[in-house]
Design a protein around this motif. Structure first.
Motif, PDB file in Angstrom:
ATOM      1  N   VAL A 161      39.728  40.094  40.266  1.00  0.00           N
ATOM      2  CA  VAL A 161      39.590  41.421  40.029  1.00  0.00           C
ATOM      3  C   VAL A 161      38.747  42.062  38.892  1.00  0.00           C
ATOM      4  N   ALA A 165      35.300  42.594  40.653  1.00  0.00           N
ATOM      5  CA  ALA A 165      35.562  43.802  40.882  1.00  0.00           C
ATOM      6  C   ALA A 165      35.231  44.732  39.685  1.00  0.00           C
ATOM      7  N   ARG A 169      31.273  44.125  39.664  1.00  0.00           N
ATOM      8  CA  ARG A 169      31.146  45.326  40.847  1.00  0.00           C
ATOM      9  C   ARG A 169      30.653  44.915  41.925  1.00  0.00           C
ATOM     10  N   TRP A 170      30.974  43.864  42.509  1.00  0.00           N
ATOM     11  CA  TRP A 170      30.684  43.506  43.719  1.00  0.00           C
ATOM     12  C   TRP A 170      31.394  43.774  44.827  1.00  0.00           C
ATOM     13  N   LEU A 171      32.836  43.815  44.580  1.00  0.00           N
ATOM     14  CA  LEU A 171      33.812  44.203  45.637  1.00  0.00           C
ATOM     15  C   LEU A 171      34.776  45.377  45.006  1.00  0.00           C
ATOM     16  N   PRO A 172      35.354  45.763  46.089  1.00  0.00           N
ATOM     17  CA  PRO A 172      36.354  47.016  45.588  1.00  0.00           C
ATOM     18  C   PRO A 172      37.692  46.278  44.965  1.00  0.00           C
ATOM     19  N   THR A 173      38.302  47.029  43.944  1.00  0.00           N
ATOM     20  CA  THR A 173      39.354  46.449  43.077  1.00  0.00           C
ATOM     21  C   THR A 173      40.830  46.426  43.936  1.00  0.00           C
ATOM     22  N   SER A 174      40.924  47.464  44.734  1.00  0.00           N
ATOM     23  CA  SER A 174      42.437  47.667  45.199  1.00  0.00           C
ATOM     24  C   SER A 174      42.055  48.524  46.502  1.00  0.00           C
ATOM     25  N   ASN A 181      37.541  44.934  51.443  1.00  0.00           N
ATOM     26  CA  ASN A 181      38.824  44.895  50.579  1.00  0.00           C
ATOM     27  C   ASN A 181      39.559  43.806  51.137  1.00  0.00           C
ATOM     28  N   LEU A 184      38.702  39.626  48.473  1.00  0.00           N
ATOM     29  CA  LEU A 184      39.314  39.259  47.306  1.00  0.00           C
ATOM     30  C   LEU A 184      41.019  38.572  47.377  1.00  0.00           C
ATOM     31  N   PHE A 261      46.463  43.805  44.536  1.00  0.00           N
ATOM     32  CA  PHE A 261      45.230  44.682  45.124  1.00  0.00           C
ATOM     33  C   PHE A 261      45.719  45.885  45.778  1.00  0.00           C
TER      34      PHE A 261
END
Length: 572
Positions: A161, A165, A169-174, A181, A184, A261
């Motif tokens: 995260v 994230a 900022r490649w993928l959503p955090t939660s 989603n 990770l 997540f």
């Protein structure tokens, strides 16, 4: 001719008794806590209303609590048969809809995690497979796999995260708004599971590399592709059953990652329901986890039987007694153990409970060699005092599960349905039931981990024992008059103990983390106890600002796994 039907009837009766007992425990959860369920529901719905006798009686009639144990169980079971999982005690909403949504999320997440685990296991076993096809044996250690298996899943998730994230900022955090989603959390779940699966697969391939048939095929000039497929088929009979157990364990035990997540899965729903004392939600989640786990384990056992059956009939791809491993370098481990003991000794002289708010989150220094936590407490003191409890208890629990697994694996001539039922429930869910009946504490946490930890080891032992019983040299020994006791103690047991012990040792960090997770949920050790898992949980909110609060306890779990695995390698 009556022997087989009688044995089948006996197994069916045992399975029916186990299923009946589990269903009864789930259905009677409202009565196990020793508390007034009506009072709990009334306070959850309205904090202002006085819990007078009339209000409590109305709630009891609504929930069916006044029908007695048998009436309550019958009412719950009839609702399950109709597809009605009841209503939430807190929100009064149907539980079935919430569970159905969570089921789809958890199934998707687990499927991706299994794919990641297979990829990790394939990378770990590739070198061993190549050497086996070329007629060479790979006696290397499992250090990489142990490190990967020893990193807590929610620590991997938190690091991902922060890195992928928050910073990149490649993928959503939660959340759960799409397949993005799932990346990770599935990687965080799949890496440790793949490491454990890789150790099992490497052992299976190593056994195949020492088998007489492989040397015969190589000498006969068989093509490498044919030999490679045969080795994979030989190893797959062991791995397939573990893969089913892996899916069951990931599906039910992903609660920690789902919390990190904020994934609305079945594990997170069960934990939230337990915290809110929303018993219908917990009942529904436990039932769904059990059913999914049994189905997944059954598919894995069916695949193992299909792979092992033709092998055993042909008699070509049978296993040989294990060859001794290469000697290790004990002086390296002696030096490492000396350093670890010295560090723990230095920390034991410090107070792990001393709070100094002026020294909050201080980095490592001469005064505090590994820094301080959010309350200014010395991390070295807390890590050292926690080691005495965490390591010793985890080793004791692991040894107990290994002994139970070997005994059950030797006794089970066929795939054990009871093991599948037990493995379907993660320790967290079992601990919730135990705590409801006996109250929270270390005894309940240990009982929950032991009650679920033996199942995968028993499946591994049973697969290995089945392969040994199909070997030609055992058939010849029986023809010469060797007793079953002699064959078991002199051939079967020495062949299955080392792989099972290595499998168990790789799980030592997971056992320690499971005990710590139960403590964090209020079912075992509780703050301010200096327990390693609690140290990680307490440091998670500060992992980006003060990474030492998480890295050092996590390193302790990894070191525990490395030490246990190094001892297991010497058993070979």
């Amino acid at each position: 001719m009556t022997g087989r039907p009688t044995a089948a009837a006996g197994r069916s009766a045992i399975v029916a008794a186990i299923v009946t007992g589990i269903v009864a425990v789930i259905g009677l959860l409202p009565l196990f806590s020793g508390r007034d369920a009506a009072l709990t529901v009334l306070r959850a719905r309205s904090t202002e209303r006085e819990p007078d006798a009339e209000a409590l009686a109305a709630v009891r009639r609504e929930l069916g609590l006044d029908a007695g144990p048998f009436g309550l169980l019958r009412q719950w079971f009839e609702g399950v048969v109709r597809g009605d999982l009841g209503q939430s005690w807190v929100s009064r909403e149907p539980v079935g809809a919430r569970v159905a949504d969570a089921l789809g999320v958890s199934a998707t997440l687990t499927a991706f995690a299994v794919l990641i685990a297979l990829a990790v296991a394939a990378l770990l076993v590739a070198r061993t497979l190549v050497r086996a096809v070329n007629g060479r044996r790979d006696d290397g250690g499992n250090g990489v796999a142990t490190v990967l298996a020893g990193v807590p899943e929610f620590v991997i998730g938190a690091l991902f995260v922060v890195l992928f994230a928050v910073r990149l900022r490649w993928l959503p955090t939660s959340g759960w708004n799409g397949l993005g989603n799932a990346v990770l959390p599935s990687v965080a779940l799949g890496i440790p599971a793949g490491a454990v699966l890789g150790v099992i697969a490497r052992d299976a391939v190593r056994d195949a590399a020492s088998a007489p048939w492989l040397r015969s095929w190589t000498a006969a000039g068989m093509r490498r592709r044919v030999i490679g497929l045969a080795v994979l088929r030989r190893a797959a009979s062991v791995v397939a059953e573990q893969l089913g157990l892996l899916f069951a364990g990931l599906f039910g035990g992903a609660a920690a990652v789902e919390v990190v997540f904020a994934v609305p899965g079945i594990g997170r729903l069960a934990i939230n329901g337990a915290i809110a004392q929303d018993v219908p939600v917990v009942q529904a989640c436990v039932l769904v986890i059990l059913v999914v786990g049994v189905v997944a384990s059954g598919i894995g056992k069916l695949a193992a039987r299909l792979l092992l059956g033709p092998v055993a009939e042909a008699g070509a791809l049978t296993a040989a007694p294990p060859a001794p491993g290469s000697p290790s370098r004990p002086w390296l481990w002696i030096c490492a153990a000396t350093v670890a003991i010295a560090a723990i000794g230095c920390g034991l002289s410090r107070d792990p409970f001393a709070v100094d708010l002026s020294s909050r989150l201080r980095p490592p220094s001469l005064t505090h060699p590994i820094g301080t936590d959010a309350l200014g407490r010395d991390m070295l003191a807390r890590l050292s005092h926690g080691a005495m409890h965490t390591a010793l208890l985890a080793l004791a629990v692991t040894a107990t599960t290994a002994v139970i697994g070997v005994l059950v694996g030797l006794a089970a001539k066929r795939a054990s349905t009871s093991a599948a039922l037990v493995n379907a429930l993660p320790p967290v869910v079992v601990a919730l039931v135990v705590a409801a009946a006996t109250g929270p504490g270390w005894a309940g946490a240990v009982a929950a981990v032991v009650a679920t930890g033996w199942a995968p080891l028993a499946g591994h032992a049973r697969s290995l024992a089945a392969e040994q019983h199909s070997c030609g040299y055992l058939t010849a020994s029986r023809a010469l008059g060797a007793s079953s006791w002699h064959l078991t103690t002199r051939h079967v047991l020495p062949a299955i103990v080392p792989p099972v012990v290595r499998n168990a040792c790789v799980r030592v960090p997971a056992v320690a983390l499971a005990l710590a997770t139960l403590g964090y949920l209020g079912l075992g050790a509780q703050p301010p106890e200096p327990e390693w898992g609690l140290l990680i949980a307490e440091g998670m909110p500060y992992v980006e600002r003060a990474p030492w609060t998480v890295l050092f306890p996590a390193a302790g779990l990894i070191a525990l796994g490395l030490g246990a695995t190094s001892l297991a390698i010497r058993v070979r």
